[in-house]
Design a protein around this motif. Structure first.
Motif, PDB file in Angstrom:
ATOM      1  N   PHE A 224     -59.082 -50.507  74.959  1.00 64.25           N
ATOM      2  CA  PHE A 224     -58.893 -49.513  73.906  1.00 64.25           C
ATOM      3  C   PHE A 224     -60.170 -49.300  73.087  1.00 64.25           C
ATOM      4  O   PHE A 224     -60.398 -48.222  72.562  1.00 64.25           O
ATOM      5  CB  PHE A 224     -57.776 -50.040  72.983  1.00 64.25           C
ATOM      6  CG  PHE A 224     -56.999 -48.988  72.265  1.00 64.25           C
ATOM      7  CD1 PHE A 224     -55.972 -48.325  72.898  1.00 64.25           C
ATOM      8  CD2 PHE A 224     -57.275 -48.685  70.948  1.00 64.25           C
ATOM      9  CE1 PHE A 224     -55.231 -47.367  72.232  1.00 64.25           C
ATOM     10  CE2 PHE A 224     -56.544 -47.732  70.268  1.00 64.25           C
ATOM     11  CZ  PHE A 224     -55.516 -47.074  70.920  1.00 64.25           C
ATOM     12  N   ALA A 225     -61.011 -50.329  72.996  1.00 56.71           N
ATOM     13  CA  ALA A 225     -62.108 -50.338  72.030  1.00 56.71           C
ATOM     14  C   ALA A 225     -63.425 -49.746  72.511  1.00 56.71           C
ATOM     15  O   ALA A 225     -64.446 -49.949  71.871  1.00 56.71           O
ATOM     16  CB  ALA A 225     -62.349 -51.771  71.551  1.00 56.71           C
ATOM     17  N   ASP A 226     -63.432 -49.018  73.578  1.00 57.11           N
ATOM     18  CA  ASP A 226     -64.651 -48.376  74.067  1.00 57.11           C
ATOM     19  C   ASP A 226     -64.658 -46.922  73.600  1.00 57.11           C
ATOM     20  O   ASP A 226     -63.649 -46.227  73.743  1.00 57.11           O
ATOM     21  CB  ASP A 226     -64.664 -48.459  75.596  1.00 57.11           C
ATOM     22  CG  ASP A 226     -65.898 -47.836  76.187  1.00 57.11           C
ATOM     23  OD1 ASP A 226     -65.914 -46.591  76.343  1.00 57.11           O
ATOM     24  OD2 ASP A 226     -66.842 -48.573  76.497  1.00 57.11           O
ATOM     25  N   PRO A 227     -65.765 -46.429  73.040  1.00 57.41           N
ATOM     26  CA  PRO A 227     -65.789 -45.047  72.536  1.00 57.41           C
ATOM     27  C   PRO A 227     -65.423 -43.992  73.583  1.00 57.41           C
ATOM     28  O   PRO A 227     -64.682 -43.055  73.283  1.00 57.41           O
ATOM     29  CB  PRO A 227     -67.230 -44.863  72.045  1.00 57.41           C
ATOM     30  CG  PRO A 227     -67.720 -46.238  71.775  1.00 57.41           C
ATOM     31  CD  PRO A 227     -67.020 -47.137  72.753  1.00 57.41           C
TER      32      PRO A 227
ATOM     33  N   LEU B 257     -61.659 -44.173  74.104  1.00 57.58           N
ATOM     34  CA  LEU B 257     -60.935 -43.570  72.985  1.00 57.58           C
ATOM     35  C   LEU B 257     -60.971 -42.048  73.082  1.00 57.58           C
ATOM     36  O   LEU B 257     -59.970 -41.372  72.845  1.00 57.58           O
ATOM     37  CB  LEU B 257     -61.529 -44.031  71.651  1.00 57.58           C
ATOM     38  CG  LEU B 257     -61.206 -45.457  71.237  1.00 57.58           C
ATOM     39  CD1 LEU B 257     -61.992 -45.843  69.995  1.00 57.58           C
ATOM     40  CD2 LEU B 257     -59.715 -45.627  71.005  1.00 57.58           C
TER      41      LEU B 257
ATOM     42  N   LEU C  50     -56.789 -54.544  74.035  1.00 50.21           N
ATOM     43  CA  LEU C  50     -57.624 -54.053  72.938  1.00 50.21           C
ATOM     44  C   LEU C  50     -59.053 -53.786  73.400  1.00 50.21           C
ATOM     45  O   LEU C  50     -59.693 -52.846  72.929  1.00 50.21           O
ATOM     46  CB  LEU C  50     -57.605 -55.034  71.768  1.00 50.21           C
ATOM     47  CG  LEU C  50     -56.257 -55.159  71.056  1.00 50.21           C
ATOM     48  CD1 LEU C  50     -56.309 -56.258  70.001  1.00 50.21           C
ATOM     49  CD2 LEU C  50     -55.832 -53.841  70.449  1.00 50.21           C
ATOM     50  N   LYS C  51     -59.544 -54.589  74.336  1.00 47.97           N
ATOM     51  CA  LYS C  51     -60.878 -54.369  74.875  1.00 47.97           C
ATOM     52  C   LYS C  51     -60.925 -53.026  75.615  1.00 47.97           C
ATOM     53  O   LYS C  51     -61.889 -52.269  75.474  1.00 47.97           O
ATOM     54  CB  LYS C  51     -61.263 -55.508  75.818  1.00 47.97           C
ATOM     55  CG  LYS C  51     -62.664 -55.404  76.357  1.00 47.97           C
ATOM     56  CD  LYS C  51     -62.992 -56.604  77.223  1.00 47.97           C
ATOM     57  CE  LYS C  51     -64.383 -56.466  77.809  1.00 47.97           C
ATOM     58  NZ  LYS C  51     -64.711 -57.579  78.704  1.00 47.97           N
TER      59      LYS C  51
END
Length: 123
Positions: free
Chosen positions: A37-40, A43, A34-35
């Protein structure tokens, strides 16, 4: 869901929303994915690669749309690949990346509460 990601980041077999406690090691692996995945920028990379005409892209295809340098884009691609969200295929001097649909689906499934998951599949 097993087999999604690398050995280091393989997805847990139980959802944190299943009503059962998730093991610490599984929570750490899921948090790592998730970390990533969670960077703009990451993404956007996933979106750009998925929407590319052949569903794949090289670093040179991605630097201009992101407005980032080649080393920075390569760094983000490496993180996404290590998390199991992208596949990398080397062709000559170029590496091409494509989204791993099963990995993205596994994350969505793990984060969908079981009652919603059953309703979704019944449709």
């Amino acid at each position: 869901m097993n087999g999604v990601g690398t050995a280091k980041t393989a997805m847990p077999s139980i959802s944190p929303l299943s009503g059962e406690p998730i093991k610490r090691a599984d929570a750490e692996r899921l948090a790592g994915v998730l970390k990533a995945f969670a960077d703009p920028a990451r993404l956007r990379l996933l979106s750009l690669i998925q929407s590319a005409p052949q569903g794949e892209a090289s670093v040179s295809d991605l630097t201009a749309p992101l407005g980032l340098s080649q080393p920075t884009v390569s760094h983000h691609l490496r993180i996404l690949t290590e998390a199991g969200l992208l596949e990398r295929e080397k062709r000559g001097v170029w590496a091409y990346y494509r989204v791993v649909p099963a990995a993205v689906a596994a994350i969505a499934d793990l984060l969908t509460p079981p009652r919603k998951r059953a309703t979704k599949k019944a449709r």
